[in-house]
Design a protein around this motif. Sequence first.
Motif, PDB file in Angstrom:
ATOM      1  N   ILE A   6       9.628   1.095 -15.002  1.00 14.35           N
ATOM      2  CA  ILE A   6       8.802   0.235 -15.853  1.00 14.35           C
ATOM      3  C   ILE A   6       8.599   0.920 -17.201  1.00 14.35           C
ATOM      4  CG2 ILE A   6       6.561  -0.882 -16.079  1.00 14.35           C
ATOM      5  CD1 ILE A   6       6.473  -0.891 -12.955  1.00 14.35           C
ATOM      6  N   PHE A   7       9.136   0.278 -18.260  1.00 12.84           N
ATOM      7  CA  PHE A   7       9.096   0.877 -19.592  1.00 12.84           C
ATOM      8  C   PHE A   7       8.765  -0.175 -20.649  1.00 12.84           C
ATOM      9  CE2 PHE A   7      11.426   4.016 -17.230  1.00 12.84           C
ATOM     10  CZ  PHE A   7      11.159   5.225 -17.863  1.00 12.84           C
ATOM     11  N   ASP A   8       8.287   0.303 -21.800  1.00 14.01           N
ATOM     12  CA  ASP A   8       8.019  -0.567 -22.949  1.00 14.01           C
ATOM     13  C   ASP A   8       9.300  -0.820 -23.729  1.00 14.01           C
ATOM     14  OD1 ASP A   8       5.374  -0.386 -22.198  1.00 14.01           O
ATOM     15  OD2 ASP A   8       4.807   0.998 -23.807  1.00 14.01           O
ATOM     16  N   PHE A   9       9.305  -1.923 -24.473  1.00 10.03           N
ATOM     17  CA  PHE A   9      10.458  -2.273 -25.292  1.00 10.03           C
ATOM     18  C   PHE A   9      10.600  -1.333 -26.493  1.00 10.03           C
ATOM     19  CE2 PHE A   9      12.415  -4.957 -28.660  1.00 10.03           C
ATOM     20  CZ  PHE A   9      13.664  -5.071 -28.077  1.00 10.03           C
ATOM     21  N   ASP A  10       9.522  -1.013 -27.167  1.00 11.64           N
ATOM     22  CA  ASP A  10       9.478   0.001 -28.239  1.00 11.64           C
ATOM     23  C   ASP A  10      10.562  -0.170 -29.316  1.00 11.64           C
ATOM     24  OD1 ASP A  10       7.241   1.352 -27.433  1.00 11.64           O
ATOM     25  OD2 ASP A  10       8.304   2.925 -26.344  1.00 11.64           O
ATOM     26  N   PRO A  11      10.675  -1.344 -29.942  1.00  8.79           N
ATOM     27  CA  PRO A  11      11.716  -1.501 -30.977  1.00  8.79           C
ATOM     28  C   PRO A  11      11.432  -0.714 -32.246  1.00  8.79           C
ATOM     29  CG  PRO A  11      10.291  -3.413 -30.946  1.00  8.79           C
ATOM     30  CD  PRO A  11       9.871  -2.566 -29.774  1.00  8.79           C
ATOM     31  N   GLN A  12      10.186  -0.206 -32.393  1.00 10.82           N
ATOM     32  CA  GLN A  12       9.844   0.569 -33.586  1.00 10.82           C
ATOM     33  C   GLN A  12      10.335   2.010 -33.513  1.00 10.82           C
ATOM     34  OE1 GLN A  12       7.898  -0.016 -31.090  1.00 10.82           O
ATOM     35  NE2 GLN A  12       6.564   1.731 -30.687  1.00 10.82           N
ATOM     36  N   LYS A  72       0.807  -1.224   0.000  1.00 11.79           N
ATOM     37  CA  LYS A  72       0.000   0.000   0.000  1.00 11.79           C
ATOM     38  C   LYS A  72       0.840   1.274   0.000  1.00 11.79           C
ATOM     39  CE  LYS A  72      -3.876  -2.354   0.451  1.00 11.79           C
ATOM     40  NZ  LYS A  72      -4.918  -2.384  -0.588  1.00 11.79           N
ATOM     41  N   GLN A  73       2.094   1.181   0.456  1.00 11.96           N
ATOM     42  CA  GLN A  73       2.936   2.375   0.510  1.00 11.96           C
ATOM     43  C   GLN A  73       3.731   2.483  -0.782  1.00 11.96           C
ATOM     44  OE1 GLN A  73       4.716   3.681   4.376  1.00 11.96           O
ATOM     45  NE2 GLN A  73       4.510   1.532   4.895  1.00 11.96           N
ATOM     46  N   ARG A  74       3.221   3.321  -1.683  1.00 14.04           N
ATOM     47  CA  ARG A  74       3.896   3.459  -2.973  1.00 14.04           C
ATOM     48  C   ARG A  74       3.580   4.823  -3.567  1.00 14.04           C
ATOM     49  NH1 ARG A  74      -0.754   0.208  -4.265  1.00 14.04           N
ATOM     50  NH2 ARG A  74      -2.338   1.708  -4.905  1.00 14.04           N
ATOM     51  N   GLU A  75       4.486   5.302  -4.372  1.00 13.82           N
ATOM     52  CA  GLU A  75       4.298   6.524  -5.138  1.00 13.82           C
ATOM     53  C   GLU A  75       4.664   6.207  -6.579  1.00 13.82           C
ATOM     54  OE1 GLU A  75       2.952   9.182  -4.082  1.00 13.82           O
ATOM     55  OE2 GLU A  75       3.196   9.166  -1.903  1.00 13.82           O
ATOM     56  N   ILE A  76       3.914   6.794  -7.519  1.00 20.08           N
ATOM     57  CA  ILE A  76       4.137   6.526  -8.935  1.00 20.08           C
ATOM     58  C   ILE A  76       4.383   7.846  -9.662  1.00 20.08           C
ATOM     59  CG2 ILE A  76       3.162   5.547 -11.040  1.00 20.08           C
ATOM     60  CD1 ILE A  76       1.463   3.696  -9.276  1.00 20.08           C
ATOM     61  N   VAL A  77       5.506   7.914 -10.377  1.00 16.86           N
ATOM     62  CA  VAL A  77       5.869   9.123 -11.124  1.00 16.86           C
ATOM     63  C   VAL A  77       5.988   8.766 -12.599  1.00 16.86           C
ATOM     64  CG1 VAL A  77       7.608  10.912 -11.468  1.00 16.86           C
ATOM     65  CG2 VAL A  77       7.102  10.103  -9.153  1.00 16.86           C
ATOM     66  N   PRO A  78       5.129   9.315 -13.464  1.00 17.77           N
ATOM     67  CA  PRO A  78       5.275   9.077 -14.908  1.00 17.77           C
ATOM     68  C   PRO A  78       6.484   9.826 -15.467  1.00 17.77           C
ATOM     69  CG  PRO A  78       3.045   9.789 -14.339  1.00 17.77           C
ATOM     70  CD  PRO A  78       3.911  10.065 -13.146  1.00 17.77           C
ATOM     71  N   TYR A  79       7.264   9.132 -16.279  1.00 16.56           N
ATOM     72  CA  TYR A  79       8.403   9.775 -16.941  1.00 16.56           C
ATOM     73  C   TYR A  79       7.940  10.565 -18.175  1.00 16.56           C
ATOM     74  CZ  TYR A  79      12.826  10.384 -19.364  1.00 16.56           C
ATOM     75  OH  TYR A  79      13.899  10.927 -20.019  1.00 16.56           O
ATOM     76  N   LYS A  80       6.875  10.084 -18.826  1.00 13.40           N
ATOM     77  CA  LYS A  80       6.231  10.758 -19.970  1.00 13.40           C
ATOM     78  C   LYS A  80       7.065  10.702 -21.257  1.00 13.40           C
ATOM     79  CE  LYS A  80       3.970  14.005 -16.800  1.00 13.40           C
ATOM     80  NZ  LYS A  80       3.714  15.432 -16.462  1.00 13.40           N
ATOM     81  N   ALA A  81       7.950   9.752 -21.326  1.00 10.75           N
ATOM     82  CA  ALA A  81       8.706   9.494 -22.556  1.00 10.75           C
ATOM     83  C   ALA A  81       9.233   8.068 -22.461  1.00 10.75           C
ATOM     84  CB  ALA A  81       9.850  10.496 -22.729  1.00 10.75           C
ATOM     85  N   ASN A  82       9.810   7.547 -23.563  1.00 12.67           N
ATOM     86  CA  ASN A  82      10.154   6.128 -23.557  1.00 12.67           C
ATOM     87  C   ASN A  82      11.574   5.846 -23.059  1.00 12.67           C
ATOM     88  OD1 ASN A  82      11.950   6.521 -25.690  1.00 12.67           O
ATOM     89  ND2 ASN A  82      10.629   5.585 -27.229  1.00 12.67           N
ATOM     90  N   ILE A  83      11.925   4.580 -23.096  1.00  9.48           N
ATOM     91  CA  ILE A  83      13.176   4.109 -22.502  1.00  9.48           C
ATOM     92  C   ILE A  83      14.405   4.694 -23.201  1.00  9.48           C
ATOM     93  CG2 ILE A  83      13.230   2.032 -23.969  1.00  9.48           C
ATOM     94  CD1 ILE A  83      14.275   2.115 -20.275  1.00  9.48           C
ATOM     95  N   TYR A  84      14.303   4.943 -24.503  1.00  5.85           N
ATOM     96  CA  TYR A  84      15.462   5.449 -25.245  1.00  5.85           C
ATOM     97  C   TYR A  84      15.658   6.945 -24.992  1.00  5.85           C
ATOM     98  CZ  TYR A  84      14.437   0.911 -26.985  1.00  5.85           C
ATOM     99  OH  TYR A  84      14.157  -0.428 -27.029  1.00  5.85           O
ATOM    100  N   ASP A  85      14.558   7.641 -24.751  1.00  4.82           N
ATOM    101  CA  ASP A  85      14.660   9.026 -24.303  1.00  4.82           C
ATOM    102  C   ASP A  85      15.347   9.079 -22.943  1.00  4.82           C
ATOM    103  OD1 ASP A  85      13.395  11.995 -24.591  1.00  4.82           O
ATOM    104  OD2 ASP A  85      13.278  11.329 -22.507  1.00  4.82           O
ATOM    105  N   LEU A  86      14.967   8.141 -22.054  1.00  2.00           N
ATOM    106  CA  LEU A  86      15.594   8.091 -20.733  1.00  2.00           C
ATOM    107  C   LEU A  86      17.096   7.886 -20.852  1.00  2.00           C
ATOM    108  CD1 LEU A  86      15.423   7.913 -17.617  1.00  2.00           C
ATOM    109  CD2 LEU A  86      15.034   5.450 -17.892  1.00  2.00           C
ATOM    110  N   TYR A  87      17.513   6.937 -21.665  1.00  2.00           N
ATOM    111  CA  TYR A  87      18.946   6.682 -21.819  1.00  2.00           C
ATOM    112  C   TYR A  87      19.661   7.915 -22.359  1.00  2.00           C
ATOM    113  CZ  TYR A  87      23.412   4.854 -23.287  1.00  2.00           C
ATOM    114  OH  TYR A  87      24.768   4.669 -23.438  1.00  2.00           O
TER     115      TYR A  87
END
Length: 249
Positions: A91-97, A33-48
């Motif tokens: 947590i991110f999508d694979f997004d190979p496209q 129950k103790q959790r916080e969720i923060v959307p990054y709002k972009a994909n895994i390759y943007d993060l890298y």
Amino acid sequence: MVNLMRKKILAIVEGEKKEPEILRRVLDISGLKQREIVPYKANIYDLYDRLYSEYGDTIDDVDIQEFLKEIHPDPESQDILDGNYTDILLIFDFDPQDNRYSAGKLIRLLEIFNESTQMGRLYINYPMVESFYHFRSLEDDSFLKEMFNLAEISPGSIYKERVNRLTCIHQLRDVTKKELAYMIRLILKKVNRICERECTAAELADTLQDVADCQIQRLSAQQSMYVLNTCILYVYEYNPRMLDWLDYR
């Protein structure tokens, strides 16, 4: 006995709606129950790309909370990111496209974010978070054969429409402990098939990297991959006995 009271989770997710909805339901079912969720709002390759631009060769030493505070300057996100957490999930999508897709970037991030109680653990969903619903049945092994090809996720709506047609999970709010345990059992069986070995909860970090390696090789050779949602394996890792829920009536 797992002490749920000591768990305080920070989840960094790709999107603003679907990922938080699924994650909240999974964690609720699991008693976290103790959790916080923060959307990054972009994909895994943007993060890298942003991490590498910021940290360069010291990317292994990234403080993901401090990094995100620069991206999310609003007071609510700042308060969340200033908190202390026992576990950090990415947590991110694979997004190979995506035209920035790079197997090397993906593997590098899995190497950096490999421990939830330290810098954080990265969970990749193949091909995207909708793989959570990609079950024709929870009572047979049909899920083990479920694949997707690159054409289905360019654009992504083709894959999403396919999942909507076949899923046996029609209402997220109605998913039970027993159904979640069935899903995780099938995912574990599929992971074992992909990696060609028995994978335990204690080996999850190495297993996630092995899955990525196998999936990347298959994509390169055949333009297809196994459907797999890895993010819900977190609740199995902290409590492997959750599979006992299969015996619930």
